[in-house]
Scaffold this motif. Sequence first.
Motif, PDB file in Angstrom:
ATOM      1  N   ILE A   1       0.863  -1.161   0.000  1.00  0.00           N
ATOM      2  CA  ILE A   1       0.000   0.000   0.000  1.00  0.00           C
ATOM      3  C   ILE A   1       0.909   1.224   0.000  1.00  0.00           C
ATOM      4  O   ILE A   1       1.701   1.415   0.924  1.00  0.00           O
ATOM      5  N   ASN A   2       0.787   2.055  -1.009  1.00  0.00           N
ATOM      6  CA  ASN A   2       1.627   3.237  -1.172  1.00  0.00           C
ATOM      7  C   ASN A   2       1.035   4.422  -0.403  1.00  0.00           C
ATOM      8  O   ASN A   2      -0.117   4.396   0.001  1.00  0.00           O
ATOM      9  N   LYS A   3       1.840   5.442  -0.238  1.00  0.00           N
ATOM     10  CA  LYS A   3       1.447   6.707   0.412  1.00  0.00           C
ATOM     11  C   LYS A   3       1.048   6.490   1.866  1.00  0.00           C
ATOM     12  O   LYS A   3       0.114   7.113   2.371  1.00  0.00           O
ATOM     13  N   ALA A   4       1.760   5.583   2.534  1.00  0.00           N
ATOM     14  CA  ALA A   4       1.508   5.307   3.948  1.00  0.00           C
ATOM     15  C   ALA A   4       2.300   6.304   4.788  1.00  0.00           C
ATOM     16  O   ALA A   4       3.281   5.973   5.442  1.00  0.00           O
ATOM     17  N   ASP A   5       1.869   7.547   4.734  1.00  0.00           N
ATOM     18  CA  ASP A   5       2.562   8.598   5.475  1.00  0.00           C
ATOM     19  C   ASP A   5       1.576   9.685   5.866  1.00  0.00           C
ATOM     20  O   ASP A   5       0.440   9.724   5.385  1.00  0.00           O
ATOM     21  N   SER A   7      -1.209  11.905   7.224  1.00  0.00           N
ATOM     22  CA  SER A   7      -2.583  11.582   7.650  1.00  0.00           C
ATOM     23  C   SER A   7      -3.099  10.287   7.006  1.00  0.00           C
ATOM     24  O   SER A   7      -4.180   9.819   7.353  1.00  0.00           O
ATOM     25  N   ASN A   8      -2.325   9.726   6.095  1.00  0.00           N
ATOM     26  CA  ASN A   8      -2.747   8.481   5.426  1.00  0.00           C
ATOM     27  C   ASN A   8      -2.309   7.216   6.155  1.00  0.00           C
ATOM     28  O   ASN A   8      -2.682   6.119   5.743  1.00  0.00           O
ATOM     29  N   ILE A   9      -1.501   7.344   7.189  1.00  0.00           N
ATOM     30  CA  ILE A   9      -0.947   6.152   7.839  1.00  0.00           C
ATOM     31  C   ILE A   9      -2.054   5.214   8.322  1.00  0.00           C
ATOM     32  O   ILE A   9      -2.021   4.016   8.039  1.00  0.00           O
ATOM     33  N   GLU A  10      -3.018   5.728   9.031  1.00  0.00           N
ATOM     34  CA  GLU A  10      -4.092   4.871   9.551  1.00  0.00           C
ATOM     35  C   GLU A  10      -4.925   4.277   8.410  1.00  0.00           C
ATOM     36  O   GLU A  10      -5.324   3.117   8.468  1.00  0.00           O
ATOM     37  N   LYS A  11      -5.178   5.076   7.388  1.00  0.00           N
ATOM     38  CA  LYS A  11      -5.930   4.569   6.231  1.00  0.00           C
ATOM     39  C   LYS A  11      -5.143   3.474   5.526  1.00  0.00           C
ATOM     40  O   LYS A  11      -5.717   2.465   5.091  1.00  0.00           O
ATOM     41  N   ALA A  12      -3.836   3.648   5.418  1.00  0.00           N
ATOM     42  CA  ALA A  12      -2.992   2.637   4.769  1.00  0.00           C
ATOM     43  C   ALA A  12      -2.981   1.346   5.581  1.00  0.00           C
ATOM     44  O   ALA A  12      -3.043   0.250   5.015  1.00  0.00           O
ATOM     45  N   LYS A  13      -2.911   1.478   6.910  1.00  0.00           N
ATOM     46  CA  LYS A  13      -2.933   0.279   7.764  1.00  0.00           C
ATOM     47  C   LYS A  13      -4.281  -0.441   7.663  1.00  0.00           C
ATOM     48  O   LYS A  13      -4.337  -1.664   7.655  1.00  0.00           O
ATOM     49  N   THR A  39       3.053  -1.858   3.623  1.00  0.00           N
ATOM     50  CA  THR A  39       2.804  -0.431   3.428  1.00  0.00           C
ATOM     51  C   THR A  39       4.151   0.257   3.278  1.00  0.00           C
ATOM     52  O   THR A  39       5.163  -0.194   3.823  1.00  0.00           O
ATOM     53  N   TYR A  40       4.138   1.348   2.509  1.00  0.00           N
ATOM     54  CA  TYR A  40       5.370   2.124   2.380  1.00  0.00           C
ATOM     55  C   TYR A  40       5.061   3.550   1.954  1.00  0.00           C
ATOM     56  O   TYR A  40       3.967   3.855   1.489  1.00  0.00           O
ATOM     57  N   SER A  41       6.043   4.378   2.158  1.00  0.00           N
ATOM     58  CA  SER A  41       5.957   5.760   1.730  1.00  0.00           C
ATOM     59  C   SER A  41       7.193   6.067   0.900  1.00  0.00           C
ATOM     60  O   SER A  41       8.312   6.099   1.430  1.00  0.00           O
ATOM     61  N   GLY A  42       6.982   6.280  -0.380  1.00  0.00           N
ATOM     62  CA  GLY A  42       8.093   6.657  -1.236  1.00  0.00           C
ATOM     63  C   GLY A  42       8.614   8.040  -0.889  1.00  0.00           C
ATOM     64  O   GLY A  42       9.815   8.303  -0.944  1.00  0.00           O
TER      65      GLY A  42
END
Length: 130
Positions: A1-5, A7-13, A39-42
Amino acid sequence: INKADGSNIEKAKLAQSHFKNALHLFPMPESGWAPKVLTYSGYYAIGIKEVWEMVDQYIDFVNKNGYFQHRRNEQSKFWMYESINERLKANFYSDQRVKEALKLNEDDVLNNRITSFAAAQRVLDKYYQK
């Protein structure tokens, strides 16, 4: 799951959890590899190392169980037949007799004077009368 950073961290999880649960609904891939959801954040370079480790694990897994070579062989066979088909199709449609027969038979098909199958057979017969 991209863009795990951010305010998106919880949504990514949450998405990761949903994807993990959904994977159990699908049959095991032909390779035998059980897909993983990471999950990751480029942007912040978070989780990229883990993604690459997973890629390396997958490559090692499919090399050891022979799946990589199996797929490579299947791809080679596919491209051999695809090349043959493309060459045959190009030769067929560039043949002047075929071009003429297509025009005549297309008109007959569109005006319901002949079925599409009979028209196809006529065109093929013209081609093979070489």
